[in-house]
Design an enzyme around this catalytic site. Sequence first.
Site, mmCIF file in Angstrom:
data_model
loop_
_atom_site.group_PDB
_atom_site.id
_atom_site.type_symbol
_atom_site.label_atom_id
_atom_site.label_comp_id
_atom_site.label_asym_id
_atom_site.label_seq_id
_atom_site.Cartn_x
_atom_site.Cartn_y
_atom_site.Cartn_z
ATOM 1 C CE LYS A 39 -1.604 1.552 4.131
ATOM 2 N NZ LYS A 39 -1.345 2.938 4.498
ATOM 3 C CG ASN A 40 2.294 2.633 3.604
ATOM 4 O OD1 ASN A 40 1.119 2.932 3.383
ATOM 5 N ND2 ASN A 40 2.747 2.362 4.820
ATOM 6 C CB CYS A 133 -3.793 11.191 12.352
ATOM 7 S SG CYS A 133 -3.340 9.487 12.139
ATOM 8 N NE ARG A 138 0.538 10.066 10.176
ATOM 9 C CZ ARG A 138 0.100 9.019 9.481
ATOM 10 N NH1 ARG A 138 -1.052 8.477 9.777
ATOM 11 N NH2 ARG A 138 0.806 8.533 8.486
ATOM 12 C CG ASP A 324 3.268 1.318 9.688
ATOM 13 O OD1 ASP A 324 2.735 2.155 10.433
ATOM 14 O OD2 ASP A 324 3.780 1.614 8.598
ATOM 15 N NE ARG A 416 -7.315 4.533 5.408
ATOM 16 C CZ ARG A 416 -7.060 5.758 5.764
ATOM 17 N NH1 ARG A 416 -7.582 6.252 6.853
ATOM 18 N NH2 ARG A 416 -6.269 6.515 5.038
HETATM 19 N N1 EPU Z 1 6.969 14.244 11.115
HETATM 20 C C1 EPU Z 1 7.282 15.524 11.519
HETATM 21 N N2 EPU Z 1 7.367 16.482 10.547
HETATM 22 C C2 EPU Z 1 7.130 16.212 9.238
HETATM 23 C C3 EPU Z 1 6.821 14.912 8.841
HETATM 24 C C4 EPU Z 1 6.752 13.923 9.818
HETATM 25 O O1 EPU Z 1 7.485 15.798 12.703
HETATM 26 O O2 EPU Z 1 7.202 17.143 8.421
HETATM 27 C C5 EPU Z 1 6.833 13.194 12.154
HETATM 28 C C6 EPU Z 1 5.394 12.678 12.205
HETATM 29 O O3 EPU Z 1 4.591 13.500 13.032
HETATM 30 C C7 EPU Z 1 5.562 11.273 12.729
HETATM 31 C C8 EPU Z 1 6.948 10.849 12.208
HETATM 32 O O4 EPU Z 1 7.605 12.065 11.793
HETATM 33 O O5 EPU Z 1 5.578 11.293 14.119
HETATM 34 C C9 EPU Z 1 6.943 9.885 11.049
HETATM 35 O O6 EPU Z 1 6.256 10.475 9.972
HETATM 36 P P1 EPU Z 1 6.483 10.062 8.438
HETATM 37 O O7 EPU Z 1 6.453 11.316 7.642
HETATM 38 O O8 EPU Z 1 7.671 9.168 8.322
HETATM 39 O O9 EPU Z 1 5.177 9.209 8.173
HETATM 40 P P2 EPU Z 1 4.172 9.312 6.955
HETATM 41 O O10 EPU Z 1 4.905 9.487 5.692
HETATM 42 O O11 EPU Z 1 3.090 10.266 7.291
HETATM 43 C C10 EPU Z 1 4.248 6.755 6.439
HETATM 44 C C11 EPU Z 1 3.266 5.632 6.356
HETATM 45 C C12 EPU Z 1 2.780 5.258 7.747
HETATM 46 C C13 EPU Z 1 3.986 4.888 8.591
HETATM 47 C C14 EPU Z 1 5.016 6.030 8.610
HETATM 48 C C15 EPU Z 1 6.275 5.693 9.369
HETATM 49 C C16 EPU Z 1 2.166 5.955 4.253
HETATM 50 C C17 EPU Z 1 0.921 6.230 3.528
HETATM 51 N N3 EPU Z 1 2.109 6.013 5.563
HETATM 52 O O12 EPU Z 1 3.529 7.859 7.007
HETATM 53 O O13 EPU Z 1 1.963 4.109 7.569
HETATM 54 O O14 EPU Z 1 3.567 4.639 9.912
HETATM 55 O O15 EPU Z 1 5.358 6.373 7.250
HETATM 56 O O16 EPU Z 1 6.876 4.581 8.836
HETATM 57 O O17 EPU Z 1 3.191 5.646 3.654
HETATM 58 C C18 EPU Z 1 0.255 2.594 8.020
HETATM 59 O O18 EPU Z 1 0.522 2.041 6.943
HETATM 60 O O19 EPU Z 1 -0.513 2.076 8.872
HETATM 61 C C19 EPU Z 1 0.846 3.893 8.320
HETATM 62 C C20 EPU Z 1 0.369 4.733 9.239
#
Ligand code: EPU
Length: 435
Positions: A39-40, A133, A138, A324, A416
């Site tokens: 998915k991701n 969320c 996030r 995850d 999802r």
């Molecule tokens: N963060 C910041 N600032 C930013 C961006 C992120 O502080 O500008 C923090 C977030 O608040 C969070 C952490 O960094 O606490 C990790 O965030 P990241 O940006 O890595 O996560 P994401 O891209 O929003 C993806 C996956 C998530 C997975 C995370 C971490 C997708 C669609 N989602 O989210 O997947 O948990 O990376 O590996 O790719 C899931 O599949 O169940 C899921 C939530």
Amino acid sequence: MTPPQATRLDPPAKTESEERIIIRGGKPLYGQTKVFGAKNAVLKMMAAALLAKDVTILRNVPNLTDVHMMGEVLRHLGAKVEVANDEVKIDATNLTEIEAPYELVSQLRASFVVLGPLLARCREAKVSLPGGCAIGERRIDLHERGLKLLGAEVGIDHGYVFASAQKLVGTRIYLDRPSNGATENIMLAAVLAEGQTIIENAAQDPEIVNLADCVNAMGGKISGAGTYQIVIDGVPLEEMHGAVVDTIPDRLEVGTFLYACMAAGGEVVIDGVKPDHIYAVISKIHEMGVECSIYAPDTIKIKSTGRLKPTDITTVPYPGFPTDLQAPVMAVLAVAEGTSIVTETIYENRFMQVGELRRMGADIQLKANSAIVKGVPKLMGAEVKSSDLRAAACLIIAGLGADGITEVTGLSHLDRGYDRLEERLRSLGADIYRR
Ligand code: EPU
């Protein structure tokens, strides 16, 4: 005959939102299954398709509500999207909109990743902030800062991020933390920038590598994906073209099947795996005393009998133990022979499954960002509700090993990210169905 009137003691009429998965626990799992696409990875590659005035085809795509929702977002921007069988075809020849509205982005926070490619291609983008969320704050500050360093003006107004730039110019960008989303948005924006962009402390996840490979197949020039330093040499839009790209296997789904087998007991073979992607998970499974072997090139076999040993787990960015799988692994640690400490470092609020596991008899205490999990001999079936995707997987795993019947609601979360999970578990011998 008129139907009997409801009395005060009648349960409320069942609605569709109460759809549930019902599991009669205690049946071991035996057999073979194949992992589906990640998915991701696929959601981000769908966004990357915006970088070419052409047709991109993604293969090995799972049938998930998130994939359909991302299709809606791209359609809204003017792309033609077809989702059929296990393929998604995106024709982004003509884009007609630069705005991804709240109604769509709020349902799928991953769609925020259209910001980078839209800005790069249209010089302008307006994307709704995804909003709250269940699992954590996030933030998007790193996305914003990275795009500004590339020369964009970025502002937040009335719940939307506005970004614009006459041209983007490559530069060196350090991320305070290896955020997946920020790495993706910056990387995709930089594909069409002038000159070279270097992202330092980038996310190293396999999904980022799949995304970079996808962009390169479309004519982009990205190197270093999968390491802490990604280098993007900008190319003009005219050099980008369509491509056919395979989605990598979903490592989180592999982890889910492995834990399902550990909870229920049995012997399961999973095909189509990239074992390197889940090395941390396998290593922890070994610590729990379970036989789990890799057969080259893409098969994992797990055999689980008897009680599991406890182990401590800390979630960290890839290649560390993935956040995850924190909820799913807790379902098996809850019945280990001893105490395990699970520490969550990625999200502020990702222990929503704990209250539900306690309803099933688990002995778990929360202390700051750690959960102290004292293993009990058996969980008991109960009615439980999932609060997010991975909590749903956790509760299903817990139900597979529990005494009696577990009913899991909140299935919109599950759908999802998992394609027919209950059917696939049933084919391995689980007594599980959806009603
Ligand atoms: N963060 C910041 N600032 C930013 C961006 C992120 O502080 O500008 C923090 C977030 O608040 C969070 C952490 O960094 O606490 C990790 O965030 P990241 O940006 O890595 O996560 P994401 O891209 O929003 C993806 C996956 C998530 C997975 C995370 C971490 C997708 C669609 N989602 O989210 O997947 O948990 O990376 O590996 O790719 C899931 O599949 O169940 C899921 C939530």
